[in-house]
Design a protein around this motif. Structure first.
Motif, PDB file in Angstrom:
ATOM      1  N   LEU A  99       0.810  -1.154   0.179  1.00 22.90           N
ATOM      2  CA  LEU A  99      -0.066  -0.001  -0.020  1.00 22.90           C
ATOM      3  C   LEU A  99       0.943   1.293  -0.083  1.00 22.90           C
ATOM      4  N   ARG A 100       1.881   1.103   0.598  1.00 22.38           N
ATOM      5  CA  ARG A 100       2.901   2.427   0.651  1.00 22.38           C
ATOM      6  C   ARG A 100       4.300   1.713   0.340  1.00 22.38           C
ATOM      7  N   HIS A 101       5.207   2.322   0.266  1.00 21.31           N
ATOM      8  CA  HIS A 101       6.690   2.112   0.040  1.00 21.31           C
ATOM      9  C   HIS A 101       7.663   3.218   0.420  1.00 21.31           C
ATOM     10  N   ARG A 102       8.364   2.835   1.487  1.00 18.09           N
ATOM     11  CA  ARG A 102       9.361   4.030   1.821  1.00 18.09           C
ATOM     12  C   ARG A 102      10.471   3.015   2.425  1.00 18.09           C
ATOM     13  N   GLY A 103      11.697   3.439   2.065  1.00 19.63           N
ATOM     14  CA  GLY A 103      12.910   2.832   2.374  1.00 19.63           C
ATOM     15  C   GLY A 103      13.278   1.394   1.830  1.00 19.63           C
ATOM     16  N   VAL A 104      14.081   0.573   2.505  1.00 17.38           N
ATOM     17  CA  VAL A 104      14.335  -0.712   1.992  1.00 17.38           C
ATOM     18  C   VAL A 104      13.588  -1.803   2.468  1.00 17.38           C
ATOM     19  N   ARG A 105      12.959  -2.562   1.398  1.00 24.37           N
ATOM     20  CA  ARG A 105      12.145  -3.603   1.988  1.00 24.37           C
ATOM     21  C   ARG A 105      13.107  -5.118   1.673  1.00 24.37           C
TER      22      ARG A 105
ATOM     23  N   THR B 245      14.380  -8.929  -6.495  1.00 27.74           N
ATOM     24  CA  THR B 245      14.808  -7.564  -5.877  1.00 27.74           C
ATOM     25  C   THR B 245      15.797  -6.849  -6.637  1.00 27.74           C
ATOM     26  N   ASP B 246      15.905  -5.702  -5.987  1.00 25.90           N
ATOM     27  CA  ASP B 246      16.887  -4.679  -6.700  1.00 25.90           C
ATOM     28  C   ASP B 246      18.187  -5.014  -6.535  1.00 25.90           C
ATOM     29  N   ILE B 247      18.633  -5.502  -5.388  1.00 26.27           N
ATOM     30  CA  ILE B 247      19.879  -6.085  -4.890  1.00 26.27           C
ATOM     31  C   ILE B 247      19.656  -7.146  -4.196  1.00 26.27           C
TER      32      ILE B 247
ATOM     33  N   HIS C  88      30.308 -15.404  -1.933  1.00 22.01           N
ATOM     34  CA  HIS C  88      28.989 -15.108  -1.902  1.00 22.01           C
ATOM     35  C   HIS C  88      28.804 -14.520  -3.199  1.00 22.01           C
ATOM     36  N   MET C  89      27.411 -14.572  -3.758  1.00 20.01           N
ATOM     37  CA  MET C  89      27.045 -14.050  -5.057  1.00 20.01           C
ATOM     38  C   MET C  89      26.063 -12.667  -4.725  1.00 20.01           C
ATOM     39  N   VAL C  90      26.644 -11.607  -5.627  1.00 23.36           N
ATOM     40  CA  VAL C  90      25.695 -10.407  -5.549  1.00 23.36           C
ATOM     41  C   VAL C  90      25.221 -10.849  -6.812  1.00 23.36           C
ATOM     42  N   TYR C  91      23.721 -10.113  -6.600  1.00 28.05           N
ATOM     43  CA  TYR C  91      22.722  -9.768  -7.799  1.00 28.05           C
ATOM     44  C   TYR C  91      22.341  -8.323  -8.031  1.00 28.05           C
ATOM     45  N   LEU C  92      22.495  -7.942  -8.951  1.00 30.72           N
ATOM     46  CA  LEU C  92      21.935  -6.572  -9.273  1.00 30.72           C
ATOM     47  C   LEU C  92      20.837  -6.456 -10.110  1.00 30.72           C
ATOM     48  N   SER C  93      19.739  -6.075  -9.746  1.00 28.58           N
ATOM     49  CA  SER C  93      18.537  -6.102 -10.721  1.00 28.58           C
ATOM     50  C   SER C  93      18.164  -7.489 -11.221  1.00 28.58           C
ATOM     51  N   GLY C  94      18.319  -8.274 -10.289  1.00 25.10           N
ATOM     52  CA  GLY C  94      17.838  -9.807 -10.422  1.00 25.10           C
ATOM     53  C   GLY C  94      18.933 -10.652 -11.338  1.00 25.10           C
ATOM     54  N   VAL C  95      20.105 -10.009 -11.865  1.00 29.27           N
ATOM     55  CA  VAL C  95      21.020 -10.656 -12.454  1.00 29.27           C
ATOM     56  C   VAL C  95      22.503 -10.927 -11.719  1.00 29.27           C
ATOM     57  N   THR C  96      22.968 -11.901 -11.854  1.00 30.14           N
ATOM     58  CA  THR C  96      24.406 -12.097 -11.082  1.00 30.14           C
ATOM     59  C   THR C  96      25.272 -11.455 -11.593  1.00 30.14           C
ATOM     60  N   ASP C  97      26.136 -10.697 -10.659  1.00 30.53           N
ATOM     61  CA  ASP C  97      27.065  -9.631 -10.948  1.00 30.53           C
ATOM     62  C   ASP C  97      28.409  -9.843 -10.805  1.00 30.53           C
ATOM     63  N   HIS C  98      28.816 -10.138  -9.330  1.00 30.89           N
ATOM     64  CA  HIS C  98      30.094 -10.438  -8.894  1.00 30.89           C
ATOM     65  C   HIS C  98      30.049 -11.207  -7.460  1.00 30.89           C
ATOM     66  N   HIS C  99      31.031 -11.500  -7.146  1.00 29.83           N
ATOM     67  CA  HIS C  99      31.236 -12.264  -5.659  1.00 29.83           C
ATOM     68  C   HIS C  99      31.932 -11.286  -4.667  1.00 29.83           C
ATOM     69  N   ILE C 100      31.527 -11.710  -3.417  1.00 28.59           N
ATOM     70  CA  ILE C 100      32.100 -10.807  -2.223  1.00 28.59           C
ATOM     71  C   ILE C 100      32.423 -11.877  -1.159  1.00 28.59           C
ATOM     72  N   ASN C 101      33.492 -11.569  -0.678  1.00 30.35           N
ATOM     73  CA  ASN C 101      33.890 -12.347   0.437  1.00 30.35           C
ATOM     74  C   ASN C 101      33.344 -11.891   1.875  1.00 30.35           C
ATOM     75  N   ASP C 102      33.472 -12.600   2.869  1.00 29.55           N
ATOM     76  CA  ASP C 102      32.700 -12.294   4.126  1.00 29.55           C
ATOM     77  C   ASP C 102      33.298 -10.849   4.809  1.00 29.55           C
ATOM     78  N   GLU C 103      34.499 -10.530   4.468  1.00 29.78           N
ATOM     79  CA  GLU C 103      35.200  -9.453   4.923  1.00 29.78           C
ATOM     80  C   GLU C 103      34.512  -8.040   4.384  1.00 29.78           C
ATOM     81  N   ASN C 104      33.984  -7.253   4.962  1.00 25.33           N
ATOM     82  CA  ASN C 104      33.534  -5.783   4.471  1.00 25.33           C
ATOM     83  C   ASN C 104      32.220  -6.445   3.761  1.00 25.33           C
ATOM     84  N   MET C 105      31.469  -7.425   3.718  1.00 21.46           N
ATOM     85  CA  MET C 105      30.237  -7.728   3.081  1.00 21.46           C
ATOM     86  C   MET C 105      29.194  -6.655   3.502  1.00 21.46           C
TER      87      MET C 105
END
Length: 374
Positions: free
Chosen positions: A262-268, A318-320, A330-347
């Motif tokens: 019904l209304r959207h504000r911020g991150v879901r 989702t957007d991210i 771990h795999m990061v998705y942007l706009s529903g598409v696989t984009d890059h990997h990231i490690n635990d550090e600074n995740m």
């Protein structure tokens, strides 16, 4: 994203009123309210609390005005607030007159409880002169004695009759800038009362489950009660009543609205409950992200899933998104598409950065669209 037909909610048609510069009812967005718990006579402390509520997204904020010291401080509070202020004046009609003159955008008052017809007329005239709306607030815990004697106990019919009696007093003075609440701590009682009232009147309805309890229990009760009514299409503004800081009420209110589309504000945030398959600590990660992303107002979605069982599917919506993998990768998705990997550090830092970047892009696109439309 538009709602699918089986998710569509048709809102009850209500007439619109103005609370300050905020429209309530009609086709206006459902507003989220809260109430300060500082001494209103302490203007500095009250304004500081109002600031936190504003940052959380509050559209309207109520303050209690039980004494002349409170209404004396109200002018400074109203001047400092970025959102409309509702003055809750309890039973003393003089507080209503003072609050109206001090700049309150709305008076929370039950006209039948303030005494003679002359007093009601004075309050209505003050509201008209100062451009104030009025909220009638019927509560199962403070029903009129004659209604309790008539019905034997608080029931939906008693709450609705009380509301209609108070409405009649305002309309007898040609005043229609009002909204109404029929609150109860009992979910079934509140929902039934609102359903009956919604069929009897065309004014905006203020939703709430009163005295709902602490943060967890009160959130659950409010989500069930308020959520049920919103799903029926009933409700134009709401307050989640919690034994918690008022800014938490605002956040929960928005979560209820977001959950129903019904209304959207911020991150879901879409996240899993975690299990032994998780590639990172989902619970701690989500806690950290929710805390650090509170400043984001732009609506966008983030999925945080611990493994590949449901992760890729949720990330596509989702957007991210981030999905846990083996060996801390771990795999990061942007706009529903696989984009890059990231490690635990600074995740967490990395995800926060991605969300902030995406929010900035959405805001820039909206601004460009607005300029093009001019």
């Amino acid at each position: 994203m538009s709602l699918r037909p089986w998710r569509d909610i048709t809102r009850r048609k209500s007439r619109q009123i103005m609370v300050g510069k905020v429209p309530v009812g009609g086709d206006a967005p459902i507003t989220v309210q809260t109430m300060t718990n500082t001494l209103t006579s302490d203007a500095k402390a009250t304004i500081e609390q109002i600031r936190r509520c504003e940052e959380a997204g509050a559209d309207i904020i109520r303050v209690s005005c039980p004494d002349v010291e409170s209404t004396a401080a109200l002018k400074e509070i109203v001047r400092a607030s970025r959102v409309p202020i509702v003055a809750d004046i309890h039973f003393h009609y003089k507080r209503a007159l003072e609050a109206a003159d001090a700049g309150a955008a709305c008076l929370r008052i039950n006209p039948g409880n303030i005494g003679s017809a002359d007093r009601v007329r004075e309050v209505v005239n003050a509201a008209k002169a100062n451009g104030c709306a009025i909220r009638i607030g019927v509560n199962a815990g403070s029903l009129e004695k004659d209604l309790l004697e008539k019905y034997g106990e608080p029931c939906p019919e008693a709450l609705v009759e009380s509301a209609l009696d108070h409405i009649r007093l305002l309309e007898d003075h040609d005043f229609r800038e009002y909204k109404v609440a029929v609150k109860a701590s009992d979910i079934f009682l509140a929902v039934a009362a609102y359903q009956q009232l919604a069929e009897a009147v065309d004014c905006p309805l203020h939703l709430g489950i009163t005295e709902a309890g602490g943060f967890v229990g009160g959130t659950v009760k409010s989500a069930i009660g308020i959520g049920s009514l919103l799903w029926y299409g009933i409700g134009d503004t709401l307050r989640v009543s919690l034994s918690a800081e008022p800014e938490e009420e605002v956040r929960v209110g928005f979560e209820i609205l977001k959950g129903l589309g019904l209304r959207h504000r911020g991150v879901r945030v879409v996240s899993c409950p975690s299990c032994a398959r998780q590639g990172f600590n989902v619970i701690k990660t989500v806690e950290a992200l929710e805390q650090r992303l509170q400043h984001i107002r732009t609506p966008l979605s983030l999925s945080v899933l611990g493994c590949v069982v449901n992760g890729p599917g949720e990330a596509r919506e989702t957007d991210i998104g981030i999905t846990g993998g083996g060996a801390g990768k771990h795999m990061v998705y942007l706009s529903g598409v696989t984009d890059h990997h990231i490690n635990d550090e600074n995740m967490v830092d990395h995800i926060v950065s991605l969300v902030e970047k995406k929010a900035a892009e959405i805001e820039a696109a909206a601004e460009a669209q607005a300029v093009a439309a001019e």
